[in-house]
Design a protein around this motif. Structure first.
Motif, PDB file in Angstrom:
ATOM      1  N   PRO A  36       2.656   3.756   0.437  1.00 26.14           N
ATOM      2  CA  PRO A  36       3.177   2.901  -0.629  1.00 26.14           C
ATOM      3  C   PRO A  36       4.491   3.449  -1.190  1.00 26.14           C
ATOM      4  O   PRO A  36       4.735   4.654  -1.170  1.00 26.14           O
ATOM      5  CB  PRO A  36       2.076   2.939  -1.686  1.00 26.14           C
ATOM      6  CG  PRO A  36       1.378   4.228  -1.455  1.00 26.14           C
ATOM      7  CD  PRO A  36       1.476   4.501   0.019  1.00 26.14           C
ATOM      8  N   THR A  37       5.318   2.551  -1.691  1.00 30.25           N
ATOM      9  CA  THR A  37       6.557   2.969  -2.328  1.00 30.25           C
ATOM     10  C   THR A  37       6.251   3.482  -3.733  1.00 30.25           C
ATOM     11  O   THR A  37       5.178   3.235  -4.279  1.00 30.25           O
ATOM     12  CB  THR A  37       7.554   1.800  -2.428  1.00 30.25           C
ATOM     13  OG1 THR A  37       6.992   0.800  -3.280  1.00 30.25           O
ATOM     14  CG2 THR A  37       7.868   1.213  -1.064  1.00 30.25           C
ATOM     15  N   GLY A  38       7.206   4.168  -4.322  1.00 27.54           N
ATOM     16  CA  GLY A  38       7.038   4.658  -5.684  1.00 27.54           C
ATOM     17  C   GLY A  38       6.861   3.516  -6.674  1.00 27.54           C
ATOM     18  O   GLY A  38       6.077   3.615  -7.620  1.00 27.54           O
ATOM     19  N   SER A  44       0.903  -0.274 -10.072  1.00 30.35           N
ATOM     20  CA  SER A  44      -0.507  -0.584  -9.835  1.00 30.35           C
ATOM     21  C   SER A  44      -1.375   0.130 -10.865  1.00 30.35           C
ATOM     22  O   SER A  44      -1.038   1.204 -11.346  1.00 30.35           O
ATOM     23  CB  SER A  44      -0.925  -0.194  -8.423  1.00 30.35           C
ATOM     24  OG  SER A  44      -0.765   1.185  -8.240  1.00 30.35           O
ATOM     25  N   GLN A  45      -2.500  -0.487 -11.198  1.00 27.50           N
ATOM     26  CA  GLN A  45      -3.388   0.087 -12.197  1.00 27.50           C
ATOM     27  C   GLN A  45      -4.553   0.844 -11.572  1.00 27.50           C
ATOM     28  O   GLN A  45      -5.148   1.699 -12.222  1.00 27.50           O
ATOM     29  CB  GLN A  45      -3.903  -1.013 -13.109  1.00 27.50           C
ATOM     30  CG  GLN A  45      -2.764  -1.685 -13.813  1.00 27.50           C
ATOM     31  CD  GLN A  45      -3.200  -2.395 -15.062  1.00 27.50           C
ATOM     32  OE1 GLN A  45      -4.360  -2.335 -15.431  1.00 27.50           O
ATOM     33  NE2 GLN A  45      -2.267  -3.036 -15.714  1.00 27.50           N
ATOM     34  N   ASN A  46      -4.887   0.526 -10.323  1.00 32.24           N
ATOM     35  CA  ASN A  46      -5.968   1.228  -9.629  1.00 32.24           C
ATOM     36  C   ASN A  46      -5.746   1.075  -8.125  1.00 32.24           C
ATOM     37  O   ASN A  46      -4.775   0.464  -7.685  1.00 32.24           O
ATOM     38  CB  ASN A  46      -7.339   0.695 -10.063  1.00 32.24           C
ATOM     39  CG  ASN A  46      -7.454  -0.796  -9.907  1.00 32.24           C
ATOM     40  OD1 ASN A  46      -6.940  -1.363  -8.952  1.00 32.24           O
ATOM     41  ND2 ASN A  46      -8.114  -1.449 -10.857  1.00 32.24           N
ATOM     42  N   ALA A  47      -6.660   1.620  -7.345  1.00 34.99           N
ATOM     43  CA  ALA A  47      -6.499   1.613  -5.884  1.00 34.99           C
ATOM     44  C   ALA A  47      -6.547   0.197  -5.311  1.00 34.99           C
ATOM     45  O   ALA A  47      -5.788  -0.138  -4.392  1.00 34.99           O
ATOM     46  CB  ALA A  47      -7.578   2.473  -5.242  1.00 34.99           C
ATOM     47  N   VAL A  48      -7.408  -0.645  -5.854  1.00 40.06           N
ATOM     48  CA  VAL A  48      -7.500  -2.022  -5.362  1.00 40.06           C
ATOM     49  C   VAL A  48      -6.197  -2.767  -5.631  1.00 40.06           C
ATOM     50  O   VAL A  48      -5.684  -3.490  -4.774  1.00 40.06           O
ATOM     51  CB  VAL A  48      -8.704  -2.747  -6.002  1.00 40.06           C
ATOM     52  CG1 VAL A  48      -8.726  -4.210  -5.618  1.00 40.06           C
ATOM     53  CG2 VAL A  48     -10.001  -2.073  -5.594  1.00 40.06           C
ATOM     54  N   ASP A  49      -5.630  -2.563  -6.811  1.00 45.43           N
ATOM     55  CA  ASP A  49      -4.361  -3.197  -7.161  1.00 45.43           C
ATOM     56  C   ASP A  49      -3.234  -2.688  -6.258  1.00 45.43           C
ATOM     57  O   ASP A  49      -2.377  -3.453  -5.828  1.00 45.43           O
ATOM     58  CB  ASP A  49      -4.048  -2.932  -8.629  1.00 45.43           C
ATOM     59  CG  ASP A  49      -2.918  -3.789  -9.157  1.00 45.43           C
ATOM     60  OD1 ASP A  49      -2.727  -4.907  -8.646  1.00 45.43           O
ATOM     61  OD2 ASP A  49      -2.237  -3.335 -10.093  1.00 45.43           O
TER      62      ASP A  49
END
Length: 63
Positions: A36-38, A44-49
């Motif tokens: 993922p990019t920075g 994102s708020q969590n891993a799913v997001d």
């Protein structure tokens, strides 16, 4: 008997700086790694997001 040194017929240039930008995916024969990019990580708020923001076509997310 030594051979005379001849000049190369290919022109060359010296570059001051080169920027290499990596892809967001690495693939090997046994696995695929997504990076993922920075911006994606920060927003994102969590891993799913994070997975949803990365929009990986092989992953279906149903929270």
């Amino acid at each position: 008997m030594a051979q005379a040194e001849s000049s190369d017929s290919i022109k060359t240039w010296n570059l001051d700086e080169i920027v290499v930008e990596a892809q967001m995916q690495r693939t090997s024969p046994t696995s695929t790694t997504y990076i993922p990019t920075g911006k994606q990580k920060n927003s994102s708020q969590n891993a799913v997001d994070l997975l949803r923001q990365m929009a990986i076509p092989q992953i279906q997310i149903n929270p």
